[in-house]
Design an enzyme around this catalytic site. Structure first.
Site, PDB file in Angstrom:
ATOM      1  N   LYS A 250       0.836  -1.211   0.000  1.00  0.00           N
ATOM      2  CA  LYS A 250       0.000   0.000   0.000  1.00  0.00           C
ATOM      3  C   LYS A 250       0.869   1.259   0.000  1.00  0.00           C
ATOM      4  O   LYS A 250       1.701   1.446   0.886  1.00  0.00           O
ATOM      5  CB  LYS A 250      -0.922  -0.003   1.226  1.00  0.00           C
ATOM      6  CG  LYS A 250      -1.669   1.322   1.440  1.00  0.00           C
ATOM      7  CD  LYS A 250      -2.648   1.277   2.618  1.00  0.00           C
ATOM      8  CE  LYS A 250      -3.209   2.670   2.928  1.00  0.00           C
ATOM      9  NZ  LYS A 250      -4.138   2.690   4.070  1.00  0.00           N
ATOM     10  N   ASP A 255      -2.401  10.288   4.003  1.00  0.00           N
ATOM     11  CA  ASP A 255      -3.819   9.939   4.117  1.00  0.00           C
ATOM     12  C   ASP A 255      -4.542  10.986   4.972  1.00  0.00           C
ATOM     13  O   ASP A 255      -4.514  10.922   6.196  1.00  0.00           O
ATOM     14  CB  ASP A 255      -3.950   8.536   4.746  1.00  0.00           C
ATOM     15  CG  ASP A 255      -5.403   8.063   4.781  1.00  0.00           C
ATOM     16  OD1 ASP A 255      -6.268   8.743   4.178  1.00  0.00           O
ATOM     17  OD2 ASP A 255      -5.662   7.006   5.401  1.00  0.00           O
ATOM     18  N   LYS A 262      -9.954  12.998   8.340  1.00  0.00           N
ATOM     19  CA  LYS A 262      -9.477  12.539   9.648  1.00  0.00           C
ATOM     20  C   LYS A 262      -9.359  13.720  10.617  1.00  0.00           C
ATOM     21  O   LYS A 262      -9.215  14.859  10.186  1.00  0.00           O
ATOM     22  CB  LYS A 262      -8.071  11.925   9.495  1.00  0.00           C
ATOM     23  CG  LYS A 262      -8.037  10.543   8.892  1.00  0.00           C
ATOM     24  CD  LYS A 262      -6.620   9.978   8.921  1.00  0.00           C
ATOM     25  CE  LYS A 262      -6.515   8.652   8.206  1.00  0.00           C
ATOM     26  NZ  LYS A 262      -7.247   7.562   8.848  1.00  0.00           N
ATOM     27  N   ASP A 273       1.644   6.067   5.725  1.00  0.00           N
ATOM     28  CA  ASP A 273       0.665   5.222   5.028  1.00  0.00           C
ATOM     29  C   ASP A 273       1.195   4.620   3.717  1.00  0.00           C
ATOM     30  O   ASP A 273       0.475   3.924   3.023  1.00  0.00           O
ATOM     31  CB  ASP A 273      -0.615   6.038   4.773  1.00  0.00           C
ATOM     32  CG  ASP A 273      -1.872   5.207   4.959  1.00  0.00           C
ATOM     33  OD1 ASP A 273      -1.781   4.126   5.575  1.00  0.00           O
ATOM     34  OD2 ASP A 273      -2.932   5.628   4.466  1.00  0.00           O
ATOM     35  N   ASP A 332     -12.036   7.360   3.593  1.00  0.00           N
ATOM     36  CA  ASP A 332     -10.868   7.043   4.409  1.00  0.00           C
ATOM     37  C   ASP A 332     -10.510   5.547   4.354  1.00  0.00           C
ATOM     38  O   ASP A 332      -9.458   5.141   4.819  1.00  0.00           O
ATOM     39  CB  ASP A 332     -11.126   7.481   5.858  1.00  0.00           C
ATOM     40  CG  ASP A 332      -9.844   7.628   6.654  1.00  0.00           C
ATOM     41  OD1 ASP A 332      -8.756   7.585   6.048  1.00  0.00           O
ATOM     42  OD2 ASP A 332      -9.938   7.793   7.886  1.00  0.00           O
ATOM     43  N   GLU A 334      -9.382   3.920   1.932  1.00  0.00           N
ATOM     44  CA  GLU A 334      -8.822   4.046   0.580  1.00  0.00           C
ATOM     45  C   GLU A 334      -7.775   2.983   0.275  1.00  0.00           C
ATOM     46  O   GLU A 334      -7.568   2.629  -0.879  1.00  0.00           O
ATOM     47  CB  GLU A 334      -8.241   5.445   0.395  1.00  0.00           C
ATOM     48  CG  GLU A 334      -6.810   5.657   0.934  1.00  0.00           C
ATOM     49  CD  GLU A 334      -6.665   5.455   2.437  1.00  0.00           C
ATOM     50  OE1 GLU A 334      -7.673   5.605   3.160  1.00  0.00           O
ATOM     51  OE2 GLU A 334      -5.565   5.131   2.905  1.00  0.00           O
ATOM     52  N   ARG A 336      -7.640  -0.234   0.872  1.00  0.00           N
ATOM     53  CA  ARG A 336      -8.189  -1.458   0.268  1.00  0.00           C
ATOM     54  C   ARG A 336      -8.563  -1.231  -1.192  1.00  0.00           C
ATOM     55  O   ARG A 336      -8.526  -2.152  -2.002  1.00  0.00           O
ATOM     56  CB  ARG A 336      -9.385  -1.959   1.098  1.00  0.00           C
ATOM     57  CG  ARG A 336     -10.565  -1.029   1.111  1.00  0.00           C
ATOM     58  CD  ARG A 336     -11.549  -1.368   2.218  1.00  0.00           C
ATOM     59  NE  ARG A 336     -11.054  -0.987   3.539  1.00  0.00           N
ATOM     60  CZ  ARG A 336     -11.718  -1.176   4.681  1.00  0.00           C
ATOM     61  NH1 ARG A 336     -12.901  -1.766   4.676  1.00  0.00           N
ATOM     62  NH2 ARG A 336     -11.211  -0.800   5.823  1.00  0.00           N
TER      63      ARG A 336
END
Ligand code: BES
Ligand code: MG
Ligand code: ZN
Length: 481
Positions: A250, A255, A262, A273, A332, A334, A336
């Site tokens: 990933k 993020d 967030k 991230d 959020d 994102e 996956r």
């Protein structure tokens, strides 16, 4: 770090610090002795508990550091690795640049090669700082003298150092400013990895992503200035073999949560991230340097999950590279989405015999397992077992969680799936179940490292912030297979 080998009982060159091993109770673990060290033991100020360190000085002006190995016969690789992490920290704190390690010819339980490796790994992994923006730098250890080690160990030591430098490389990328370490920066890194000619790098920019139909990766990246990308780095170490492991990491370079924004507290660490992407790229860098006979491809989907007028929107539906459609209920979730496109691309185009993804996917995994254990989900028991075995060797702890059929929660009224499940709890599992929709029948494992990739404070050989967790695990896994 420069390494030199001094045969058993030969005189030591002068170094800033000499490290002497002791068993719990005060017995020497090597036959190297100094009366001043014995005096400290006799005084009762040092008991030899695993990882305990005490400093003293010899009459000749040598700096000595006694290190406890714990109970004779109960010594462990991990115990030694952590003990020598403490040694390394102690040396760095006192600005020692050169270190002599007294290496016993054997442990009580551990053999010479095992203890040598654990000691050196403890030092190599700890000898790291991220102080590029600080005026005052912490000096690193530059020279290691191994007393009691023949130079036939040179190649092994070189390999262990290569692996540790891979971990440091990952840490640097994760710790760097998210503004700098963006998709364009990581693209350049991957291209420069291929310069030596051992690795091959292919970059999918926006146009190629559109051609491949990677609508999820494109959606997540559409709000950012720097366009999303998919990096593919290939290593063909064994052309004879049909085996091919595909690693997917990933790569969200920051993020914000997107429109599902967030909070400040939760966003604070979100430069981490892209730890999964950095890890799989680091594995490729390491493989190329070690030259192993393995076929491995790394895929790193990269995007910044930014907030702005062009951000992807809640309730909208996007199509993945395998044709499945996804209704976005939370921008959020994102990670996956971008992994789903990369996993389906692997299944569609790369004929993998094994598929492993790694990334900082869910806050829920640290609720379940804390910051020392990563979550493992797998469709294949043998693959899970091999990862667990590698994890025992490197002590990057894993706990396998089930892929229980909570799929009901991923249903959408207007698309094939939603990206966040309804229902309560099992957040990490729902993420894994979502990913499983994109791996077909290929043996697959998913590592959720949201808890372990980035630490609030230093622990053993992990510094505070980026840990580089998973590189050693994957390299060991590939080595053993
Ligand atoms: N990048 C985060 C997960 C994360 C959390 C990583 C803490 C490292 C530390 C991920 O993209 C995320 O935001 N996940 C959401 C999923 C939820 C919306 C279903 C989460 O964990 O809250
Ligand atoms: Mg998120
Ligand atoms: Zn994320």
């Amino acid at each position: 770090m420069k390494i030199s080998f001094i045969p058993h009982k030969s005189p030591l060159p002068k170094t800033d610090l000499i490290v002497l091993p002791y068993w719990e109770g005060g017995e020497r673990a090597s036959d190297f002795s100094r009366p001043e060290a014995e005096r400290v033991v006799a005084s009762g100020h040092f008991t030899g508990k695993c990882g305990e360190v005490v400093r003293t000085y010899s009459q000749e002006g040598e700096n000595l550091l006694l290190v406890g190995w714990g109970k004779k016969g109960s010594e462990s690789e991990e115990g030694l690795r952590n003990a020598y992490a403490t040694v390394c920290r102690e040396a760095m704190a006192k600005k020692s640049r050169s270190l002599s390690l007294i290496v016993p010819s054997s442990g009580e339980k551990l053999s010479f090669p095992v203890l040598l490796r654990a000691m050196c790994e403890g030092i190599f992994l700890t000898n790291y700082t991220f102080d590029r923006w600080k005026k005052e730098k912490t000096p690193l250890i530059e020279e290691l003298v191994l007393s009691g080690v023949e130079n036939k160990w040179e190649e092994e030591l070189h390999n262990w150092q290569v692996i540790a430098s891979g971990v440091h490389w990952v840490r640097d990328l994760v710790n760097g400013n998210a503004d700098e370490i963006n998709p364009a920066f990581l693209e350049k890194e991957a291209l420069s990895l291929a310069k030596e000619g051992v690795l091959e790098t292919r970059v999918f920019r926006k146009k190629e992503l559109e051609e491949e139909g990677m609508g999820l990766l494109l959606a997540v990246g559409q709000g950012a200035v720097e366009e999303p990308r998919l990096l593919m780095v290939s290593y063909k170490g064994d052309p004879q073999s049909q085996e091919k492991t595909v690693l997917v990491g990933k790569g969200i370079t920051f993020d914000t949560g997107g429109l599902s924004l967030k909070s400040t507290d939760n966003m604070l660490t979100m430069k981490c991230d892209m730890a999964g992407a950095a890890t799989v790229l680091g594995v490729m860098r390491t493989l190329a340097a070690l030259g192993w006979k393995k076929n491995v491809i790394a895929l790193a989907p990269l995007a910044e999950n930014a907030i702005g007028s062009r951000s992807y929107k809640l309730g909208d539906v996007f199509r993945a590279c395998n044709g499945k459609t996804v209704e976005v209920l939370n921008t959020d979730a994102e990670g996956r989405l971008i992994l789903a496109d990369a996993l389906s691309y692997a299944v569609k185009a790369l004929q993998p015999t094994m598929l492993i993804d790694i990334g900082t996917l869910t806050g829920a995994i640290s609720v379940a397992l804390g910051d020392e254990i990563a979550g493992l989900f797998a469709s294949d028991d043998l693959l899970a077992k091999k990862l667990e075995e590698a994890s025992k060797r490197t002590d990057e702890k894993l706990w396998r969680l089930p892929l229980h059929d909570y799929r009901e929660n991923l249903k959408s009224e207007i698309a094939d799936l939603t990206n966040v499940g309804g229902g309560k709890g099992a957040g990490s599992m729902k993420c894994a179940l979502f990913l499983q929709e994109f791996v077909g029948s290929v043996p697959w494992a998913h590592l959720d490292i949201a808890g372990v990739a980035y630490l609030a404070k230093a622990c053993n050989y992990y510094p505070a912030r980026a840990t580089g967790w998973g590189l050693r695990l994957l390299v060991n896994f590939l080595m053993a297979k």
